[in-house]
Design a protein around this motif. Structure first.
Motif: not given
Length: 65
Positions: A49-50, A53-54, A56-57
């Protein structure tokens, strides 16, 4: 048998599974992410997940430009 996909022309499809990437014909990006199911680390899903998220960010500013 393939599953039909319903997408708008301005949708972005990002595959994160190598098998899915090979099957899909309209993938715009592919991020090869290890499957957390096969991992032995107890926090494998959180790590995945992390990682996503990175990614996508990091992508968002490029899309906004």
């Amino acid at each position: 048998m393939s599953t039909p996909m319903f997408r708008l022309d301005d949708d972005m499809l990002i595959s994160v599974c190598d098998s899915a990437h090979e099957l899909l014909d309209r993938t715009q990006l592919h991020w090869s992410i290890p499957d957390p199911v096969s991992a032995t680390a107890p926090d494998a899903f959180e790590q995945t997940y992390q990682h996503l998220a990175r990614r996508i960010d990091g992508l968002l500013p490029q899309l906004a430009a």
